[in-house]
Enzyme design. Sequence first.
Site, PDB file in Angstrom:
ATOM      1  N   LYS A 128       2.848  11.588 -35.616  1.00  0.00           N
ATOM      2  CA  LYS A 128       3.764  11.181 -34.435  1.00  0.00           C
ATOM      3  C   LYS A 128       3.001  11.002 -33.009  1.00  0.00           C
ATOM      4  O   LYS A 128       3.041   9.760 -32.475  1.00  0.00           O
ATOM      5  CB  LYS A 128       4.947  11.797 -34.378  1.00  0.00           C
ATOM      6  CG  LYS A 128       5.615  11.646 -32.895  1.00  0.00           C
ATOM      7  CD  LYS A 128       6.798  12.683 -33.015  1.00  0.00           C
ATOM      8  CE  LYS A 128       7.585  12.715 -31.447  1.00  0.00           C
ATOM      9  NZ  LYS A 128       6.833  12.754 -30.388  1.00  0.00           N
ATOM     10  N   ASN A 129       2.336  12.103 -32.660  1.00  0.00           N
ATOM     11  CA  ASN A 129       1.711  11.879 -31.368  1.00  0.00           C
ATOM     12  C   ASN A 129       0.331  11.134 -31.434  1.00  0.00           C
ATOM     13  O   ASN A 129       0.056  10.642 -30.324  1.00  0.00           O
ATOM     14  CB  ASN A 129       1.240  13.297 -31.172  1.00  0.00           C
ATOM     15  CG  ASN A 129       2.528  14.438 -30.739  1.00  0.00           C
ATOM     16  OD1 ASN A 129       3.489  13.682 -30.503  1.00  0.00           O
ATOM     17  ND2 ASN A 129       2.211  15.559 -30.763  1.00  0.00           N
ATOM     18  N   CYS A 175      12.079  15.098 -24.600  1.00  0.00           N
ATOM     19  CA  CYS A 175      12.815  16.158 -24.763  1.00  0.00           C
ATOM     20  C   CYS A 175      12.917  16.957 -23.512  1.00  0.00           C
ATOM     21  O   CYS A 175      11.848  16.862 -22.603  1.00  0.00           O
ATOM     22  CB  CYS A 175      12.003  17.182 -25.849  1.00  0.00           C
ATOM     23  SG  CYS A 175      12.441  16.394 -27.459  1.00  0.00           S
ATOM     24  N   ARG A 179       7.353  17.527 -16.419  1.00  0.00           N
ATOM     25  CA  ARG A 179       6.103  16.814 -16.913  1.00  0.00           C
ATOM     26  C   ARG A 179       5.885  15.760 -15.998  1.00  0.00           C
ATOM     27  O   ARG A 179       6.320  14.618 -16.464  1.00  0.00           O
ATOM     28  CB  ARG A 179       6.426  16.472 -18.274  1.00  0.00           C
ATOM     29  CG  ARG A 179       6.782  17.621 -19.382  1.00  0.00           C
ATOM     30  CD  ARG A 179       6.478  17.121 -20.707  1.00  0.00           C
ATOM     31  NE  ARG A 179       7.809  16.613 -21.162  1.00  0.00           N
ATOM     32  CZ  ARG A 179       7.962  16.073 -22.429  1.00  0.00           C
ATOM     33  NH1 ARG A 179       7.069  16.224 -23.166  1.00  0.00           N
ATOM     34  NH2 ARG A 179       9.247  15.299 -22.952  1.00  0.00           N
ATOM     35  N   PRO A 180       5.202  15.835 -14.847  1.00  0.00           N
ATOM     36  CA  PRO A 180       5.210  14.869 -13.754  1.00  0.00           C
ATOM     37  C   PRO A 180       4.052  14.080 -14.298  1.00  0.00           C
ATOM     38  O   PRO A 180       3.272  14.349 -15.174  1.00  0.00           O
ATOM     39  CB  PRO A 180       4.849  15.898 -12.815  1.00  0.00           C
ATOM     40  CG  PRO A 180       4.155  17.006 -13.125  1.00  0.00           C
ATOM     41  CD  PRO A 180       4.953  17.234 -14.512  1.00  0.00           C
ATOM     42  N   LEU A 210      -0.784  12.740 -12.514  1.00  0.00           N
ATOM     43  CA  LEU A 210      -1.970  12.674 -12.895  1.00  0.00           C
ATOM     44  C   LEU A 210      -2.400  11.187 -13.672  1.00  0.00           C
ATOM     45  O   LEU A 210      -3.340  10.587 -13.438  1.00  0.00           O
ATOM     46  CB  LEU A 210      -2.388  13.628 -14.183  1.00  0.00           C
ATOM     47  CG  LEU A 210      -2.543  15.005 -13.663  1.00  0.00           C
ATOM     48  CD1 LEU A 210      -2.803  15.825 -14.554  1.00  0.00           C
ATOM     49  CD2 LEU A 210      -3.483  15.230 -12.537  1.00  0.00           C
ATOM     50  N   ASP A 228       3.166  22.670 -29.216  1.00  0.00           N
ATOM     51  CA  ASP A 228       4.170  21.831 -30.188  1.00  0.00           C
ATOM     52  C   ASP A 228       4.602  22.775 -31.450  1.00  0.00           C
ATOM     53  O   ASP A 228       5.236  22.570 -32.291  1.00  0.00           O
ATOM     54  CB  ASP A 228       3.817  20.645 -30.655  1.00  0.00           C
ATOM     55  CG  ASP A 228       4.085  19.480 -29.718  1.00  0.00           C
ATOM     56  OD1 ASP A 228       4.853  19.857 -28.913  1.00  0.00           O
ATOM     57  OD2 ASP A 228       3.578  18.376 -29.973  1.00  0.00           O
ATOM     58  N   ARG A 266      13.057  12.254 -34.943  1.00  0.00           N
ATOM     59  CA  ARG A 266      11.996  11.806 -33.856  1.00  0.00           C
ATOM     60  C   ARG A 266      10.604  11.972 -34.142  1.00  0.00           C
ATOM     61  O   ARG A 266       9.757  11.436 -34.043  1.00  0.00           O
ATOM     62  CB  ARG A 266      12.294  12.179 -32.382  1.00  0.00           C
ATOM     63  CG  ARG A 266      13.568  11.730 -31.801  1.00  0.00           C
ATOM     64  CD  ARG A 266      13.692  12.175 -30.351  1.00  0.00           C
ATOM     65  NE  ARG A 266      12.229  11.922 -29.796  1.00  0.00           N
ATOM     66  CZ  ARG A 266      11.646  12.873 -28.992  1.00  0.00           C
ATOM     67  NH1 ARG A 266      12.298  14.164 -28.804  1.00  0.00           N
ATOM     68  NH2 ARG A 266      10.467  12.641 -28.418  1.00  0.00           N
TER      69      ARG A 266
END
Length: 427
Positions: free
Chosen positions: A22-23, A123, A128-129, A132, A313, A405
Amino acid sequence: MDSILIRGGKPLSGTIAISGAKNAVLTLMPCALLTDRPLTLENLPRLADVDGFMHLLNQHGASTTLEGAGNGGFGRSMSIRAGRIASTTAPYDFVRKMRASILVLGPLLARAGEATVSMPGGCAIGNRPIDLHLKAMEALGAEIELAQGYVTARAPDGGLVGGDISFAQVSVGATENAVMAAVLARGETRIENAAREPEIADLCNCLVAMGAEIEGIGTDNLTICGQDRLGGATYRVMPDRIEAGSYACAAAITGGELQLEGARASDMPSILAGLREVGLAIEETDGGIHVASDGPLRPVTLSTAPFPGFPTDMQAQFMAMLTRAEGTSLLTETIFENRYMHVPELARMGADIEVRGRTAVVKGVDHLVGAQVMATDLRASMSLVLAGLAADGETQVLRVYHLDRGYERLEEKLGAAGADIERVSEG
């Protein structure tokens, strides 16, 4: 709304085919925006997030074609062709459902010279800005504007220009966006403190197959020589190391054994090290990895960290497994500050877990008891499934859209390995 029913207490045995990651696939799909030629991705998992990203690419003007489903229904391929970019805007309705949508920022900016992307969702596991990501785009010459929940980035006349990017902290998503933007930037780009996750190596290898020039793949220092254009390619998505680790935990918590077909040990060193410490017997085979319960589970002390450290994860799945260990385990979450939402649900099943700041103290219990529980995010939902596989009685996991997902046909795979599990649709 669907739920998963599990009647626990059955040791797993057999073979589970590991799907495409998935990732990885959510990083590979936006590569199609970098070229007007077709990009074909093989070993494509059947996941809600993949479908969502496909619809996002369609809205940008890409055509998508799905083909086949080998390996007993698994392993589709998708051909994506963005002959022209019809829209450079990724709307809120798409992006709010999936944080990975921010990964269209770099490709759109590099190829079309501009991109307007809604602030991402996904999620609710913590802050989680994307600062960057934006700093990386600025290092390549882009001008950034934030307004009304959207990021608008514009390249200078003549397109992005290679530059030096040094990340203050490791960021997988920002590294991915930077790499995809840099492959079409004029000149050379150097990325320092790049994330080293196997999925990023997979991205770089796919881009090289499309004609990119990238040095340092697999390290934290990447050098990219920008190209005028990229071509098409056919590329096979890497196996999902998190799925493989999750099913290894299923073997452990049920006292069973599984052949994880297609799993790649080199992608998951810290996961396998943790499993061995817990007491699982692990053997690399020609086709994948064989895992087997080898007596009572032992407690461990683990902290999440960027690759090659223990992945965030896998934290929830290890926690569920360790509820049945003989002793007290300590799990420390260093990546996200809100990733213990599964703890109250595991407690409903009899788990003894105390959260102390960023550390969870998990005291092994004699048995777990089936209950109705609520999934709060993707990996938390898998932790509840694992607990249900070992629990006495029946467990009902609600909100399984989280599972869909990231885990392809979970109930089919577990059922074929001996689990008493089924999906139930209300009405």
